[in-house]
Design an enzyme around this catalytic site. Structure first.
Site, PDB file in Angstrom:
ATOM      1  N   TYR A 183     -16.315   5.015   9.285  1.00  0.00           N
ATOM      2  CA  TYR A 183     -14.855   5.541   9.039  1.00  0.00           C
ATOM      3  C   TYR A 183     -14.570   6.673   9.843  1.00  0.00           C
ATOM      4  CZ  TYR A 183      -9.898   5.135   7.397  1.00  0.00           C
ATOM      5  OH  TYR A 183      -8.506   5.346   7.488  1.00  0.00           O
ATOM      6  N   TYR A 235       5.711  -6.510   9.147  1.00  0.00           N
ATOM      7  CA  TYR A 235       5.549  -8.015   9.872  1.00  0.00           C
ATOM      8  C   TYR A 235       4.828  -8.835   8.878  1.00  0.00           C
ATOM      9  CZ  TYR A 235       5.128 -10.375  14.171  1.00  0.00           C
ATOM     10  OH  TYR A 235       5.260 -11.203  15.193  1.00  0.00           O
ATOM     11  N   ALA A 267       6.768  -4.001  14.689  1.00  0.00           N
ATOM     12  CA  ALA A 267       7.066  -2.518  14.694  1.00  0.00           C
ATOM     13  C   ALA A 267       6.604  -2.071  16.114  1.00  0.00           C
ATOM     14  CB  ALA A 267       6.384  -1.944  13.529  1.00  0.00           C
ATOM     15  N   GLY A 323       0.674  -1.424   0.233  1.00  0.00           N
ATOM     16  CA  GLY A 323      -0.096   0.148  -0.021  1.00  0.00           C
ATOM     17  C   GLY A 323       0.977   1.393  -0.117  1.00  0.00           C
TER      18      GLY A 323
END
Length: 394
Positions: free
Chosen positions: A235, A74, A112, A52
Site C-alpha cells: 500500500y 459510475y 468522472a 464507501g
C-alpha cells in the site's frame, strides 16, 4: 425476484435494492442522531458518491448540515438477468431519503474522468446551485481513459522494487496462506498514478474555478490511507501509495489555488475499513479482521459514516481550522494508529492460522460488513421477499 448473496473472490456479484436502501438509511439515522453540524457546507459536489467514504460524505453533508448535493459516480444499472451494482441502489436510496427530507439531490452516472461528465456537472451547478462550497474527491477506479490523449490507463495493486511475501486470508473460505506479489513495472507505476493520482482532481477544481463555480472559502478534500508497516509494501510504498503521493502533491497545488479566496484543499487520512476497494488489496483484509477485533474490544471501532461525521464535525466545520499533521494532512486514522492498537496487531499477526482465524480475528465481523456493502444482512429486511431489481436512476 428473490435475491441472495453470491460471492466470487473479493466481490459479491449480487446486490439487494431494499438492503442497500436500508444500509444508507442506517447511515442517515446515525448522522441525524449526532445533531446538526453547525456552520457545515450547504452546496456540495461529491465525485465518487455511491459507495464507501464518498457516500458517507454525501450522507453527512446532507443530513448533518442540510446541504444540497450533486453526486457523480459510475455504476451499472440492472438489465435482464443481471442486478445493478450496489452503488446504483445506494444512490437511489440516498436520493429518495434526501428529497423526502426536502433536500436537493441530483445524480450523474458516468465517467468522472471524462470532459463530458465534467461539463454536465458544471452546467448543473451553474443552473441549480450557482456555486459549491465543498468538493469531495473520492474516486476508486481500476482504469481511466485520459481525456486529452485517449490513452486507457489501468491501475494495479503491486509492490515497488521487489517482490513482497506475507500472509493473506481468503475471506470467503477462511484459509490463511502466504502470498507473493511480484513488483510493478515502470509502466504499471505510471498507469496507477494516472488513474489514482491527483491529476483528475486538479482538472475538476480548475474547471470549477474557471467557471466561477467555487464559493468564497470553498474547501476540497480527497481521501488517503497510510496504515501500519505490515501493509506498507503493498500500500503505502506500493503503486497505490505512489499514486496517493501524487494526490498529496495535487492537494498542495490546489490549496495554493484556493487560498486567495479563503478556501483550502487537503488530504484526510482515513481508517482501514471493509469497502469494495479495500477487499481487493492482498494482505489488507487479514489486517482489517485483526484490527476490527482489537478496536471493537476497546470501543473505538468506526465505520465509514462515523469517520466522515467526525471529520466534518471535529475538523472541517469545528468553528476553527482542521488539525493538520506535519505534512498538512488531517488524520482521522488516529484511533487505528494509536500505539497500543498497533502493538496488539503486531502481537496477533504472526500467530494467525487457518485453524485459529475465528478466535484470533474478527473475520465474522469482516464478512458481515462485506455483505452489508451489497445490501445483505441488514436487520428488518425480508430476504425471502420478492423484490423488483429494475429501478431507474432518479
Amino acid at each position: 425476484m428473490i435475491i441472495q448473496p453470491r460471492v466470487r473472490g473479493f466481490v459479491c456479484v449480487t446486490s439487494h435494492p431494499v438492503g442497500c436502501a436500508a444500509h444508507v438509511q442506517e447511515w442517515i439515522d446515525y448522522v441525524k442522531s449526532k445533531g446538526v453540524i453547525a456552520h457545515g457546507p450547504k452546496k456540495v459536489l461529491v465525485i465518487g458518491a455511491s459507495t464507501g467514504y464518498g457516500l458517507a460524505s454525501r450522507v453527512t453533508a446532507a443530513f448533518g448540515s442540510g446541504a444540497a448535493t450533486i453526486g457523480v459516480f459510475y455504476e451499472r444499472p440492472s438489465e435482464e438477468g443481471r442486478l445493478a451494482t450496489p452503488g446504483w441502489y445506494n444512490s437511489i436510496g440516498f436520493t429518495r431519503a434526501a428529497r423526502a427530507a426536502g433536500l436537493y439531490a441530483r445524480n450523474f452516472n458516468g465517467d468522472a474522468f471524462s470532459d463530458d461528465i465534467k461539463k454536465q456537472v458544471l452546467d448543473a451547478i451553474k443552473a441549480d446551485l450557482g456555486q459549491v462550497d465543498l468538493v469531495i474527491y473520492s474516486l476508486a477506479s481500476p482504469r481511466r481513459t485520459h481525456p486529452r490523449t485517449g490513452t486507457v490507463h489501468k491501475s494495479v495493486l503491486k509492490p515497488v522494487g521487489a517482490p513482497y511475501t506475507n500472509k493473506t486470508v481468503d475471506t470467503d473460505t477462511g484459509i490463511v496462506s502466504e502470498i507473493t506479489i511480484e513488483p510493478a513495472t515502470e509502466t504499471e507505476i505510471a498507469d496507477t498514478i494516472a488513474v489514482m493520482g491527483g491529476e483528475d482532481w486538479e482538472l475538476w477544481m480548475h474547471a470549477l474555478r474557471d467557471a466561477n463555480l467555487l464559493a468564497p472559502n470553498a474547501q476540497t478534500v480527497a481521501y488517503s490511507y497510510i496504515g501500519p508497516e505490515v501493509t506498507w509494501p503493498v500500500y503505502k510504498n506500493g503503486t497505490i501509495g505512489l499514486a496517493k503521493n501524487d494526490l498529496e502533491r495535487a492537494a498542495q497545488a490546489l490549496d495554493a489555488l484556493l487560498k486567495p479566496t479563503g478556501g483550502r484543499a487537503f488530504i484526510a487520512v482515513n481508517k482501514a475499513l471493509v469497502t469494495q476497494a479495500s477487499s481487493a488489496i492482498p494482505v489488507v483484509p487479514l489486517y482489517i479482521s485483526i484490527l476490527y477485533k482489537i478496536m471493537k474490544a476497546r470501543g473505538t471501532h468506526e465505520r465509514c459514516i462515523e469517520q466522515m461525521q467526525r471529520l466534518f464535525a471535529t475538523h472541517m466545520y469545528n468553528g476553527q481550522t482542521p488539525r493538520f499533521d506535519e505534512t498538512g494532512r488531517v488524520r482521522i486514522d488516529d484511533l487505528e494508529m494509536a500505539p497500543e492498537v498497533q502493538a496488539a496487531v503486531r502481537e496477533i499477526w504472526p500467530t494467525v492460522t487457518t485453524a485459529n482465524l475465528v478466535e484470533r480475528t474478527d473475520i465474522a465481523g469482516y464478512r458481515s460488513e462485506f455483505l452489508r456493502l451489497f445490501g445483505f444482512g441488514m436487520p428488518g429486511v425480508d430476504y425471502q421477499a420478492d423484490v423488483d431489481p429494475h429501478i431507474p436512476m432518479i
